[in-house]
Write a protein that holds these residues in place. Structure first.
Motif, PDB file in Angstrom:
ATOM      1  N   MET A   1       0.849  -1.085   0.035  1.00  0.00           N
ATOM      2  CA  MET A   1      -0.135  -0.171  -0.056  1.00  0.00           C
ATOM      3  C   MET A   1       0.902   1.313  -0.038  1.00  0.00           C
ATOM      4  SD  MET A   1      -2.753  -1.259   2.742  1.00  0.00           S
ATOM      5  CE  MET A   1      -4.179  -0.751   2.376  1.00  0.00           C
ATOM      6  N   ALA A   2       0.112   2.275  -0.471  1.00  0.00           N
ATOM      7  CA  ALA A   2       0.992   3.574  -0.448  1.00  0.00           C
ATOM      8  C   ALA A   2       1.530   3.981   0.917  1.00  0.00           C
ATOM      9  CB  ALA A   2       0.298   4.503  -1.174  1.00  0.00           C
ATOM     10  N   GLU A   3       0.572   3.817   2.009  1.00  0.00           N
ATOM     11  CA  GLU A   3       0.744   4.182   3.058  1.00  0.00           C
ATOM     12  C   GLU A   3       1.892   3.325   3.821  1.00  0.00           C
ATOM     13  OE1 GLU A   3      -0.492   6.679   4.817  1.00  0.00           O
ATOM     14  OE2 GLU A   3      -1.715   6.969   2.914  1.00  0.00           O
ATOM     15  N   ALA A   4       2.194   2.367   3.380  1.00  0.00           N
ATOM     16  CA  ALA A   4       3.301   1.581   3.850  1.00  0.00           C
ATOM     17  C   ALA A   4       4.734   2.196   3.544  1.00  0.00           C
ATOM     18  CB  ALA A   4       3.388   0.073   3.296  1.00  0.00           C
ATOM     19  N   ALA A   5       4.639   2.635   2.294  1.00  0.00           N
ATOM     20  CA  ALA A   5       5.920   3.347   1.660  1.00  0.00           C
ATOM     21  C   ALA A   5       5.924   4.763   2.117  1.00  0.00           C
ATOM     22  CB  ALA A   5       5.695   3.571   0.211  1.00  0.00           C
ATOM     23  N   TYR A 248       1.728  -1.204  -7.925  1.00  0.00           N
ATOM     24  CA  TYR A 248       2.237  -2.220  -7.070  1.00  0.00           C
ATOM     25  C   TYR A 248       3.498  -1.893  -6.436  1.00  0.00           C
ATOM     26  CZ  TYR A 248      -0.291  -5.121 -10.529  1.00  0.00           C
ATOM     27  OH  TYR A 248      -1.491  -5.865 -11.052  1.00  0.00           O
ATOM     28  N   LEU A 249       3.808  -2.507  -5.237  1.00  0.00           N
ATOM     29  CA  LEU A 249       4.656  -1.803  -4.285  1.00  0.00           C
ATOM     30  C   LEU A 249       5.457  -3.229  -3.939  1.00  0.00           C
ATOM     31  CD1 LEU A 249       6.411   0.166  -2.721  1.00  0.00           C
ATOM     32  CD2 LEU A 249       4.476  -0.271  -0.881  1.00  0.00           C
ATOM     33  N   LEU A 261       2.850  -5.751  -2.410  1.00  0.00           N
ATOM     34  CA  LEU A 261       1.291  -4.812  -1.950  1.00  0.00           C
ATOM     35  C   LEU A 261       0.748  -4.507  -3.412  1.00  0.00           C
ATOM     36  CD1 LEU A 261       2.460  -2.865   1.017  1.00  0.00           C
ATOM     37  CD2 LEU A 261       1.245  -5.159   0.967  1.00  0.00           C
ATOM     38  N   TYR A 262      -0.420  -4.366  -3.226  1.00  0.00           N
ATOM     39  CA  TYR A 262      -1.228  -3.842  -4.654  1.00  0.00           C
ATOM     40  C   TYR A 262      -2.442  -3.119  -4.059  1.00  0.00           C
ATOM     41  CZ  TYR A 262      -4.679  -4.256  -8.430  1.00  0.00           C
ATOM     42  OH  TYR A 262      -5.604  -4.037  -9.110  1.00  0.00           O
ATOM     43  N   GLU A 263      -2.449  -1.818  -4.671  1.00  0.00           N
ATOM     44  CA  GLU A 263      -3.501  -0.962  -4.676  1.00  0.00           C
ATOM     45  C   GLU A 263      -4.039  -0.345  -6.074  1.00  0.00           C
ATOM     46  OE1 GLU A 263      -3.737   1.260  -0.360  1.00  0.00           O
ATOM     47  OE2 GLU A 263      -2.338   2.040  -1.884  1.00  0.00           O
ATOM     48  N   PHE A 274      -5.941   6.600  -2.990  1.00  0.00           N
ATOM     49  CA  PHE A 274      -5.344   5.046  -3.285  1.00  0.00           C
ATOM     50  C   PHE A 274      -6.727   4.228  -2.728  1.00  0.00           C
ATOM     51  CE2 PHE A 274      -1.441   7.169  -3.655  1.00  0.00           C
ATOM     52  CZ  PHE A 274      -0.796   6.279  -4.455  1.00  0.00           C
ATOM     53  N   VAL A 275      -7.147   3.158  -3.369  1.00  0.00           N
ATOM     54  CA  VAL A 275      -8.157   2.484  -2.961  1.00  0.00           C
ATOM     55  C   VAL A 275      -7.665   0.775  -2.887  1.00  0.00           C
ATOM     56  CG1 VAL A 275     -10.391   1.239  -3.690  1.00  0.00           C
ATOM     57  CG2 VAL A 275      -9.781   3.829  -4.412  1.00  0.00           C
ATOM     58  N   SER A 276      -7.991   0.386  -1.778  1.00  0.00           N
ATOM     59  CA  SER A 276      -7.538  -1.120  -1.573  1.00  0.00           C
ATOM     60  C   SER A 276      -7.869  -2.179  -2.411  1.00  0.00           C
ATOM     61  CB  SER A 276      -8.179  -1.592  -0.091  1.00  0.00           C
ATOM     62  OG  SER A 276      -7.431  -0.734   0.886  1.00  0.00           O
ATOM     63  N   ALA A 277      -7.175  -2.980  -2.784  1.00  0.00           N
ATOM     64  CA  ALA A 277      -7.524  -4.004  -3.937  1.00  0.00           C
ATOM     65  C   ALA A 277      -7.146  -5.294  -3.232  1.00  0.00           C
ATOM     66  CB  ALA A 277      -6.771  -3.764  -5.097  1.00  0.00           C
TER      67      ALA A 277
END
Length: 387
Positions: A1-5, A248-249, A261-263, A274-277
């Motif tokens: 997720m973008a928040e993890a980055a 993709y992260l 991770l994928y969003e 960003f939307v969870s997927a």
């Protein structure tokens, strides 16, 4: 997720380690969406620094592809007031006049008198006029970061909005050295950059990915299921991919494990979210595994065939009991032999014990061993006398 980055960029570096680095890779098709992702990351890092939640005291943006006003306006819409912007954000403007031509046209007299390569435009914006000189670019970036106020050691984060623009005027090795030197600098908390991978050879993109601890890649949201590419001329595909992309992260942790991770990235006007997927592992497994069903139950015919199979270790006679040969005569054979009665078997066992005892006693009398052995067997009742 973008928040993890964002959390990794916020936490910063540890003593003795290089600064964490995020490489955002995109293609020209997802270029506007990738620029939106960079705006989101820059605003998140600046907000954490302004709130005192990050190791860094501020953010230095090296802008190649966009005007500084774009970043400042986006951060204002995200809730950063002018005081926070002036305190925690510095922009090195390499977009307005990258090689100094505008300055030469405006003031030929200042050029002859030796104008500085950098000039201040606003309180937090500095124009850089020689992007070919990466050494001076690095020094100017670090000088801007040292200007943040604070007590103790001052840390700051760096964002480079386009490595592809830098590659137009500098070599891969010089840009790699530029990024490596920034990562190893003891005052830099984190760094992230954007590169359009389809504009360069794959080895160049991989070289910059090797410098990072996190890699984010953007792909079109909708592709053709057969050719794995966008259908040309399809308006619905164009509209879908214009406002949405797959994010993709790959996040490498300190213990060496890599997390995927994928969003979904949605850009609607000036709004980036960003939307969870579903997880990338679930999506990959569903796309790779064949869609087949397995029946684990046996039919009646299969059960009967299985029961009739003769295995190698089973007795294959006509209903006779199973006998396992262990090197001795079995009991039924002993009962069929009239000479081997119970008393005869007992006498034979006693004689074997006696012979073993005598041989052990004669172990130190080597010359007499052979003669005694012959004598014992001559008087054994089972030994034939006529031999």
């Amino acid at each position: 997720m973008a928040e993890a980055a964002v959390r990794c960029l916020r936490d910063g570096r540890l003593d003795g380690e290089h600064a964490p680095a995020l490489a955002v890779a995109s293609n020209l098709q997802c270029g506007p969406l990738a620029a939106g992702a960079m705006l989101h990351l820059a605003a998140a890092v600046a907000s954490n620094a302004a709130a005192g939640k990050a190791q860094a005291r501020g953010l230095v943006i090296v802008a190649f592809n966009r005007s500084p006003e774009v970043y400042l306006d986006f951060m204002r819409r995200r809730g950063l007031d002018p005081n926070a912007l002036n305190r925690c954000v510095r922009i090195l403007d390499c977009y307005s006049d990258p090689i100094g031509w505008n300055q030469k046209i405006r003031s030929q007299q200042q050029q002859e008198s030796g104008a500085d390569l950098c000039s201040a435009n606003k309180e937090n914006v500095t124009i850089f006029r020689n992007v070919k000189d990466l050494d001076k670019l690095m020094c100017s970036t670090i000088d801007l970061g040292r200007g943040f106020a604070g007590e103790g050691k001052i840390y700051f984060s760096i964002a480079v909005d386009s490595i592809s623009s830098m590659l137009r005027r500098a070599s891969v090795s010089s840009i790699s050295s530029f990024l490596s030197n920034l990562r190893s600098h003891d005052q830099i908390s984190s760094i992230f950059w954007l590169i359009h991978s389809d504009l360069h050879e794959p080895k160049f993109s991989r070289a910059f990915e090797c410098l990072s601890t996190m890699v984010a890649s953007l792909e079109p949201a909708v592709v053709d299921s057969v050719y794995e590419e966008e259908i040309p001329g399809n308006i619905s595909f164009l509209e879908e991919n214009y406002s949405k992309a797959k994010f993709y992260l790959r996040l490498k942790r300190r213990n060496g494990r890599v997390k995927h991770l994928y969003e979904e990235l949605h850009v609607e006007g000036n709004d980036v979210r960003f939307v969870s997927a579903p997880s990338v592992s679930t999506e990959v497994s569903q796309s790779l595994l064949p869609k087949v069903q397995f029946n684990l139950e046996l039919s009646e015919k299969e059960r009967s065939d299985k029961a009739n199979v003769l295995l190698p270790f089973e007795h294959q006679g006509k209903g006779e009991p199973i006998h396992i040969y262990d090197g001795r005569r079995s009991l039924p054979e002993a009962q069929q032999d009239s000479n081997l009665t119970a008393s005869a078997l007992l006498d034979e066992l006693q004689w074997v014990k006696f012979i073993t005892f005598v041989i052990l006693m004669m172990s130190n009398l080597t010359p007499m061993k052979t003669q005694m052995t012959i004598w014992i067997f001559e008087f054994h009742p089972c030994y034939p006398q006529n031999v």
